[in-house]
Write a protein that holds these residues in place. Structure first.
Motif, PDB file in Angstrom:
ATOM      1  N   UNK A 108       0.857  -1.174   0.000  1.00  0.00           N
ATOM      2  CA  UNK A 108       0.000   0.000   0.000  1.00  0.00           C
ATOM      3  C   UNK A 108       0.900   1.233   0.000  1.00  0.00           C
ATOM      4  N   UNK A 109       0.457   2.308  -0.661  1.00  0.00           N
ATOM      5  CA  UNK A 109       1.337   3.449  -0.924  1.00  0.00           C
ATOM      6  C   UNK A 109       0.720   4.773  -0.487  1.00  0.00           C
ATOM      7  N   UNK A 110       1.584   5.671  -0.008  1.00  0.00           N
ATOM      8  CA  UNK A 110       1.208   7.044   0.332  1.00  0.00           C
ATOM      9  C   UNK A 110       2.214   8.011  -0.304  1.00  0.00           C
ATOM     10  N   UNK A 141      -1.925   6.669  -7.392  1.00  0.00           N
ATOM     11  CA  UNK A 141      -3.141   6.010  -7.858  1.00  0.00           C
ATOM     12  C   UNK A 141      -2.762   4.660  -8.447  1.00  0.00           C
ATOM     13  N   UNK A 142      -3.769   3.928  -8.887  1.00  0.00           N
ATOM     14  CA  UNK A 142      -3.561   2.650  -9.575  1.00  0.00           C
ATOM     15  C   UNK A 142      -4.184   2.753 -10.955  1.00  0.00           C
ATOM     16  N   UNK A 175       1.399   1.015 -10.537  1.00  0.00           N
ATOM     17  CA  UNK A 175       1.483   2.202  -9.708  1.00  0.00           C
ATOM     18  C   UNK A 175       1.526   3.432 -10.608  1.00  0.00           C
ATOM     19  N   UNK A 176       0.723   4.426 -10.262  1.00  0.00           N
ATOM     20  CA  UNK A 176       0.647   5.632 -11.091  1.00  0.00           C
ATOM     21  C   UNK A 176       0.751   6.871 -10.209  1.00  0.00           C
ATOM     22  N   UNK A 177       1.135   7.971 -10.833  1.00  0.00           N
ATOM     23  CA  UNK A 177       1.221   9.257 -10.160  1.00  0.00           C
ATOM     24  C   UNK A 177       0.463  10.276 -10.996  1.00  0.00           C
ATOM     25  N   UNK A 178      -0.507  10.937 -10.373  1.00  0.00           N
ATOM     26  CA  UNK A 178      -1.263  11.990 -11.050  1.00  0.00           C
ATOM     27  C   UNK A 178      -0.724  13.325 -10.552  1.00  0.00           C
TER      28      UNK A 178
END
Length: 408
Positions: A220-222, A271-272, A277-280
């Protein structure tokens, strides 16, 4: 009809494809079917066989201040975003306002809001009217010498078929951020073990996001900061398997000319997207908020970050609500425009949606049997997703209220 005439493999294949409501009814057919429905393996099979997205929906959380004093969810069809019906939240909390932590496999994880966020957590499966209250902790309640902040991660661990919640406690001076006054404390809850357990910490970092269900590769990511350097940004990851923290380097997502505009700074959040794994990341162009979407093609490899999409809207956007359906970027335009979606596959905007302009939360939901043997069984007054919702009986309500007040 006795199940002795049907091999279990056939029963699994037939019952596992039925809606939750029908499966609950079929528990009355015979004892063997009743035992089958509550079997953990069958519950997992039912989840895996739900490949049809037609039953999947989006839930918009509406706090009581908008709905005549009652909290409820509005259900929307995930394909065409047409409004379904309302689902009233059948329980309350001391802050009278919930914060959505996330939704995983039909389980909604809710928390108290504002300063009490993270102290008490609620696992609720509205499909089967079951509720589990997580009000305990491995740590005694911190004396209010410092401000206590929480970061919560919620996800499903496929290898062990277990639902886990990781909770990080940060201690800071009142009004100060990223200043570590005491090492953070971390604990993890396992639904399979039905208990909290202390785990190692990752000092020197502060998870900016209050909650996250961005689970990729079992972690899980923050979005996080260095406590001694607020400009030092990275992605904090917690591995549900090894129960250890890790760090992921961010791409160089700053757009040329990024700057503060009318008091707003460019933001980024994890985000996913299609199980990656993605970065907006937002940026400004012609005084409009625009978005770049970066995707990590090979998990854990910083050099695999690739800018895959660049969205320049034709109108003002207030904030991004995330990605649904693995293709729709949800954007809140506010006012009469409300919520609009951008189809990443077709690279075009859809018609404005019917979501309320004052959007609190938006999560993806799919009916399931998860939590069937756990927690309180709430009594349904009507079918799922109807006005009126569900309620607690007198005896259960008194026990429920006592548990709500408990904090170890």
């Amino acid at each position: 009809m006795s199940s002795i005439h049907f091999p279990f493999e056939i029963l699994y294949n037939i019952l596992g494809r039925l809606p939750v409501k029908e499966i609950i009814r079929f528990r009355c057919v015979c004892k063997a079917w009743r035992v089958l429905v509550v079997d953990p393996n069958f519950i997992s099979t039912h989840l895996n066989l739900q490949t049809d997205d037609s039953d999947r929906c989006l839930l918009q959380y509406k706090a009581g201040r908008h709905g005549g004093g009652k909290d409820f969810f509005v259900a929307f069809n995930a394909r065409n975003f047409a409004e379904h019906l309302n689902l009233e939240v059948p329980f309350s909390c001391e802050t009278n306002y919930f914060k959505m932590v996330g939704s995983v496999n039909g389980l909604l994880c809710l928390s108290l809001s504002f300063t009490l966020f993270g102290r008490t957590l609620y696992l609720w499966n509205p499909s089967i009217w079951k509720l589990k209250i997580l009000s305990g902790s491995c740590f005694r309640r911190q004396i209010e010498k410092w401000q206590t902040d929480f970061a919560v991660g919620f996800g499903f661990h496929h290898r062990t078929n277990d639902y886990k919640i990781v909770r990080i406690m940060y201690f800071t001076e009142i009004g100060e951020l990223y200043v570590e006054r005491e090492p953070p404390r971390v604990e993890i809850f396992s639904l399979a073990r039905n208990s909290w357990r202390k785990v190692g910490t990752n000092s020197g970092s502060y998870a900016r996001d209050k909650c996250s269900t961005v689970v990729v590769n079992g972690c899980v990511h923050w979005f996080a900061y260095r406590t001694k350097d607020a400009s030092g940004k990275f992605i904090l990851a917690f591995d549900f398997d090894s129960e250890e923290f890790g760090e992921i380097t961010l791409p160089k997502y700053h757009h040329n000319g990024d700057s503060q505009f009318h008091g707003h700074r460019p933001e980024a959040f994890v985000a996913v997207l299609r199980e990656s794994l993605a970065l907006i990341a937002s940026f400004y162009k012609n005084r409009l908020i625009c978005y770049n979407i970066w995707v990590m093609r090979e998990y854990g490899m910083a050099e695999s970050w690739t800018k895959q999409y660049s969205i320049v809207p034709k109108e003002r956007i207030f904030r991004c609500l995330g990605i649904v359906n693995n293709r729709d970027l949800m954007l809140n335009a506010g006012g009469e425009k409300g919520v609009i979606s951008y189809d990443l596959d077709k690279q075009e905007y859809n018609k404005p949606l019917v979501f309320d302009e004052d959007l609190d939360e938006l999560v993806t939901f799919h009916e399931s049997l998860v939590l069937y043997e756990e927690g309180f069984r709430l009594t349904p007054r009507k079918d799922l997703f109807v006005e009126g919702g569900i309620h607690l009986g007198k005896r259960k309500r008194s026990v429920f209220e006592l548990l709500q007040q408990k904090w170890l």
